[in-house]
Write a protein that holds these residues in place. Sequence first.
Motif, PDB file in Angstrom:
ATOM      1  N   GLY A  65      12.900  17.153  43.053  1.00  0.00           N
ATOM      2  CA  GLY A  65      13.399  18.009  41.987  1.00  0.00           C
ATOM      3  C   GLY A  65      12.532  19.213  41.692  1.00  0.00           C
ATOM      4  O   GLY A  65      12.953  20.104  40.955  1.00  0.00           O
ATOM      5  N   TYR A  66      11.322  19.245  42.268  1.00  0.00           N
ATOM      6  CA  TYR A  66      10.382  20.319  41.973  1.00  0.00           C
ATOM      7  C   TYR A  66       9.617  20.677  43.244  1.00  0.00           C
ATOM      8  O   TYR A  66       9.553  19.875  44.196  1.00  0.00           O
ATOM      9  N   ILE A  67       9.003  21.853  43.234  1.00  0.00           N
ATOM     10  CA  ILE A  67       8.173  22.242  44.362  1.00  0.00           C
ATOM     11  C   ILE A  67       6.849  21.488  44.314  1.00  0.00           C
ATOM     12  O   ILE A  67       6.370  21.104  43.252  1.00  0.00           O
ATOM     13  N   TRP A  68       6.300  21.232  45.495  1.00  0.00           N
ATOM     14  CA  TRP A  68       4.954  20.660  45.653  1.00  0.00           C
ATOM     15  C   TRP A  68       4.812  19.273  45.051  1.00  0.00           C
ATOM     16  O   TRP A  68       3.741  18.892  44.585  1.00  0.00           O
ATOM     17  N   THR A  69       5.887  18.494  45.033  1.00  0.00           N
ATOM     18  CA  THR A  69       5.797  17.111  44.564  1.00  0.00           C
ATOM     19  C   THR A  69       5.725  16.163  45.755  1.00  0.00           C
ATOM     20  O   THR A  69       6.258  16.455  46.826  1.00  0.00           O
ATOM     21  N   PRO A  70       5.072  15.011  45.595  1.00  0.00           N
ATOM     22  CA  PRO A  70       4.885  14.100  46.726  1.00  0.00           C
ATOM     23  C   PRO A  70       6.083  13.193  46.969  1.00  0.00           C
ATOM     24  O   PRO A  70       6.916  12.981  46.085  1.00  0.00           O
ATOM     25  N   GLY A  71       6.129  12.656  48.170  1.00  0.00           N
ATOM     26  CA  GLY A  71       7.180  11.709  48.529  1.00  0.00           C
ATOM     27  C   GLY A  71       6.605  10.401  49.034  1.00  0.00           C
ATOM     28  O   GLY A  71       5.401  10.275  49.290  1.00  0.00           O
ATOM     29  N   LEU A  72       7.492   9.421  49.181  1.00  0.00           N
ATOM     30  CA  LEU A  72       7.160   8.140  49.801  1.00  0.00           C
ATOM     31  C   LEU A  72       8.320   7.702  50.687  1.00  0.00           C
ATOM     32  O   LEU A  72       8.802   6.579  50.588  1.00  0.00           O
ATOM     33  N   HIS A  73       8.753   8.647  51.545  1.00  0.00           N
ATOM     34  CA  HIS A  73       9.888   8.330  52.414  1.00  0.00           C
ATOM     35  C   HIS A  73       9.619   8.642  53.875  1.00  0.00           C
ATOM     36  O   HIS A  73      10.537   8.543  54.700  1.00  0.00           O
ATOM     37  N   SER A  74       8.383   9.011  54.224  1.00  0.00           N
ATOM     38  CA  SER A  74       8.041   9.255  55.626  1.00  0.00           C
ATOM     39  C   SER A  74       6.722   8.569  55.951  1.00  0.00           C
ATOM     40  O   SER A  74       5.905   8.298  55.059  1.00  0.00           O
ATOM     41  N   ASP A  75       6.504   8.313  57.243  1.00  0.00           N
ATOM     42  CA  ASP A  75       5.256   7.675  57.667  1.00  0.00           C
ATOM     43  C   ASP A  75       4.051   8.528  57.300  1.00  0.00           C
ATOM     44  O   ASP A  75       3.000   8.004  56.894  1.00  0.00           O
ATOM     45  N   ASP A  76       4.162   9.835  57.442  1.00  0.00           N
ATOM     46  CA  ASP A  76       3.047  10.723  57.107  1.00  0.00           C
ATOM     47  C   ASP A  76       2.708  10.664  55.624  1.00  0.00           C
ATOM     48  O   ASP A  76       1.529  10.714  55.234  1.00  0.00           O
ATOM     49  N   GLN A  77       3.730  10.578  54.789  1.00  0.00           N
ATOM     50  CA  GLN A  77       3.485  10.477  53.351  1.00  0.00           C
ATOM     51  C   GLN A  77       2.793   9.163  53.005  1.00  0.00           C
ATOM     52  O   GLN A  77       1.874   9.127  52.180  1.00  0.00           O
ATOM     53  N   VAL A  78       3.222   8.076  53.626  1.00  0.00           N
ATOM     54  CA  VAL A  78       2.580   6.778  53.405  1.00  0.00           C
ATOM     55  C   VAL A  78       1.107   6.850  53.787  1.00  0.00           C
ATOM     56  O   VAL A  78       0.223   6.403  53.042  1.00  0.00           O
ATOM     57  N   GLU A  79       0.839   7.434  54.940  1.00  0.00           N
ATOM     58  CA  GLU A  79      -0.543   7.548  55.410  1.00  0.00           C
ATOM     59  C   GLU A  79      -1.385   8.387  54.445  1.00  0.00           C
ATOM     60  O   GLU A  79      -2.556   8.079  54.190  1.00  0.00           O
TER      61      GLU A  79
END
Length: 357
Positions: A65-79
Amino acid sequence: MRELFEPLSAGKLELSNRLVMAPMTRSRAVEDGKVTDVTAEYYRQRATAGLIITEGTQPSVRGQGYIWTPGLHSDDQVEAWRPVTGAVHAAGGRIFAQLMHAGRVGHPVLYPDGGLPLGPSPIASGERLFTPDGLLDHPVPREMTLDDIAQATAEFAASARNAIDAGFDGVELHGANGYLIQQFLADGSNTRTDAYGGTPGNRTRFAVEVARAVSDAIGPDRVGFRVSPGGNANGVSESDTPELYSALVASLAPLGLAYLHIMEVGDRAMTRRIRAEWPGTLILNPHPTPDSFPATPEYGAAALRDGVADAVSFAEMWLANPDLPARIRAGGPYNDADPATFYGGDHRGYTDYPTLD
């Protein structure tokens, strides 16, 4: 204020105190939704909280919903999250990831395919998205189909599994502040005529299905749920708040969640009603009157003494005071938060607030 420093069990967690760090969007992730080393330092500094709840973290590409916010839906994000949870645990802390699907509070510029954000009904929020190039009106969202609803539910569950893989102690589902779950709850944003709209029981269906799916994925004792009864953030409106949240609590209670987290919006009577109906641990972000902002330790301790909560969460107090428990014990002084550095930027206004020592 010794009440704030008593230990507490919440689900599988044994919290060392009842001071919870509330979720706060800080918009310091890189563009692919990955957190960085400075995020690890930010949360490590605040590991003396009984529990840290992270900034809102999108469970899917379309959930942003916003710029520069984190995710938890990809392997790179998990790492990228693993150094964060590792740093907090090494400092003796506990940390939950807040999973936040923004729903209609989004914009095509956030998504690689340039598509519309999703919502329960084709009703725009009336708010705008900040970008470096200026403010953009939120468009009318695409009304979610039953397949969309099933997919969003599955994305929440998958993201919760990712959170555990990344080292989090659990997750909090963001059902407040006008984001997707509350958009389904509120009759001002949900005008559906199917099983997900109409009566309070129908409007709670999506929230309960998400909570059940996430509980099945990682265990209910690792799941919290946040609500803001009567809140109107991001253009939501509820005409039947007491009935709505009674229905929601009645459906969530049998799941055995770790806690319910109330963001109070000046209605202590509503808080008391939910407290009486909720059988488990209750965390309160205390604002008993509309003008009692920001919340203070004194408000929190009073809520515990009054029996309306088991733990209390603070936002700005934690943002500006990484050693908040030590400052409360010492009777202050407290740093003032700098609103100019709330969102975006570097370490300034993020990891450079001084501690007492």
